[in-house]
Design an enzyme around this catalytic site. Structure first.
Site, PDB file in Angstrom:
ATOM      1  CG  ASP A  22      -2.141   0.712   0.969  1.00 47.25           C
ATOM      2  OD1 ASP A  22      -2.088   1.554   0.065  1.00 47.25           O
ATOM      3  OD2 ASP A  22      -2.914   0.963   1.891  1.00 47.25           O
ATOM      4  CD  GLU A  69      -5.211  -1.610  -0.906  1.00 47.46           C
ATOM      5  OE1 GLU A  69      -5.639  -2.177   0.009  1.00 47.46           O
ATOM      6  OE2 GLU A  69      -6.047  -0.603  -1.370  1.00 47.46           O
TER       7      GLU A  69
END
Length: 480
Positions: A11, A106
């Site tokens: 992320d 992500e």
């Protein structure tokens, strides 16, 4: 469940804002807020410096301005974000062919499916974990080297726990959760920590006295099924005990392509609504073609003045990427909607996607009709019409926008108004640059494409095509 933590969740940290800070040396270490700058705009991403003031994603921009008035408020540069995402996703695919992007910033990666899979299969448990940690650290270092951006990485034996680990790693960290430790890690967490539990489900569980993940596990399947229904209840209970056997699925197909706009002032004029729908339909088709897809169902989304939202759709005879067909269908759907009281948001999408386009006779008829009309109009005109003087459109300069000046070189827009535009001249690899002001119609000032974040690495102005990255329809960045 795996015996080795061979799934990672990456992320990017405050992705949009971080790209802006990497691109603009004068903003590094300062609060940056990216999002819609109009009266109804919302925050897409806030830098960690801005979050200290309470700013977060999805917050109304007006509230963010009150909380952090000295921040840099930028409109966003999606071309730059796609390029940075493409570089990061390329690094992930070097580790494994099984990369599952969730958004631009992500993704999950299955390291067992990559070149290190055979080594992991034969390694002792401790050796395997050390190798996985080394791979994750090298990945984070490579991302910094190529983009100047930081990422948080979670390493675990399942997608659920890898996601939990990356949240614990934020910002700019790495956390490994050993298989077997799932319940110990999850137990104290609030129920909202589990995917699929939103505000409504949280309220149902809270009324039943279930506030932590441990309490969900203790409640048992039967009680959760009674509260949430069979499918949802069984899934929530399994996750509460740390069970998650979902595979990493590469390149998940987008189910639809869509675009939408929110208007600062509600639209109550039917002709204006139809013009906006037509513009949205054209943007939607460009995105559809950019993805090399076609679609069979045209969808119209309308949010009215009272925040009620409705959708209308029409399914065509076959998949199409024809502008005339999508525009005509979207306008027809819009003409059937009651706009009394005003419209605050419009969206146009195409669903039931395909990789091919059938010959569309309706599209052909629309084009032929337009051509016949043009010929008839040309034949009726015996005398040339007087040529009206063309007025150049007024340029609109958005905060954060990339520009280039004939004398001063590349820079970005700090702000504009009262016929003037202020530009800071700097590049991602320079120090903070000087600020100059120009007329908004200065012929020496032109919009530009984003520069690469690192010298020597691919950049948009190098002439490279955009990499596929992780962008899907309706995907938005995580708040990272």
């Amino acid at each position: 469940m795996r015996s080795l933590p061979s799934i990672i969740h990456l992320d990017m940290d405050a992705f949009f804002a971080a790209v802006e800070q990497a691109s603009k040396p004068s903003l590094r270490g300062k609060p940056v807020i990216v999002g819609g700058l109009g009266g109804r705009g919302v925050v897409s991403t806030a830098s960690y410096e801005a979050r200290k003031f309470g700013v977060h994603s999805a917050m109304p921009m007006a509230q963010a301005r009150r909380l952090c008035p000295n921040a840099a408020f930028l409109a966003g540069r999606f071309e730059a974000y796609r390029r940075a995402s493409g570089l990061v996703m390329g690094l992930l695919r070097e580790l494994s062919p099984l990369v599952q992007p969730l958004s631009l910033d992500e993704a999950f990666v299955d390291l067992e499916a990559g070149p290190y899979g055979p080594v992991l299969a034969e390694a002792e448990h401790g050796t395997g974990e050390r190798l996985l940690l080394a791979l994750a650290e090298d990945l984070r270092a490579d991302i910094v080297e190529r983009t100047g951006l930081t990422a948080s990485v979670g390493v675990a034996g399942s997608k659920l726990m890898a996601k939990i680990a990356s949240e614990q790693a934020k910002p700019d960290g790495l956390v490994l959760i050993e298989p077997g430790q799932e319940r110990a890690v999850l137990g104290p967490m609030p129920v909202r920590a589990l995917p699929g539990i939103g505000p409504a489900t949280e309220q149902v569980l809270r009324r039943a006295g279930l506030n932590t993940v441990a309490e969900l596990a203790e409640a048992g399947e039967a009680e959760l099924v009674q509260l949430l229904g069979k499918a949802h209840g069984l899934g929530v209970h399994a996750m509460s005990t740390g069970l998650d056997d979902r595979p990493v699925v590469a390149d998940q197909d987008a189910k639809s392509v869509s675009v939408e706009d929110t208007f600062e002032v509600d639209l109550a004029d039917r002709d204006r609504v139809l013009r906006e729908v037509e513009a949205l339909a054209l943007r939607c088709v460009r995105r559809l073609r950019g993805a090399g897809r076609s679609g069979r169902t045209v969808v119209l989304k309308v949010r009215r003045f009272d925040f009620s939202t409705l959708t209308r759709s029409e399914t065509l005879r076959g998949p199409t990427d024809d502008e005339a067909v999508v525009v005509e269908t979207a306008r027809r759907l819009a003409s059937q909607v009651d706009i009394t009281g005003g419209v605050r948001l419009l969206g146009v999408g195409v669903a039931q996607l395909a990789d091919y386009t059938q010959e569309d006779l309706f599209a052909q008829a629309v084009r032929e009709e337009a051509a016949v009309g043009a010929e008839a109009g040309a034949g009726a005109a015996e005398e040339p019409e007087p040529v009206e003087e063309q007025v150049a459109p007024v340029r609109r300069w958005l905060p954060g926008q990339d520009v280039r000046h004939a004398e001063h070189g590349p820079g970005w827009v700090q702000g504009s108004g009262v016929g003037r535009v202020t530009v800071r001249f700097e590049t991602p690899w320079s120090g903070p640059g000087r600020v100059r002001t120009f007329r908004i119609d200065d012929p020496a000032l032109e919009p530009a494409r984003p520069l690469p974040l690192r010298q020597g690495w691919p950049g948009i102005e190098d002439g490279d095509e955009d990499e596929p990255g992780a962008e899907g329809v309706g995907d938005g960045p995580g708040e990272g």
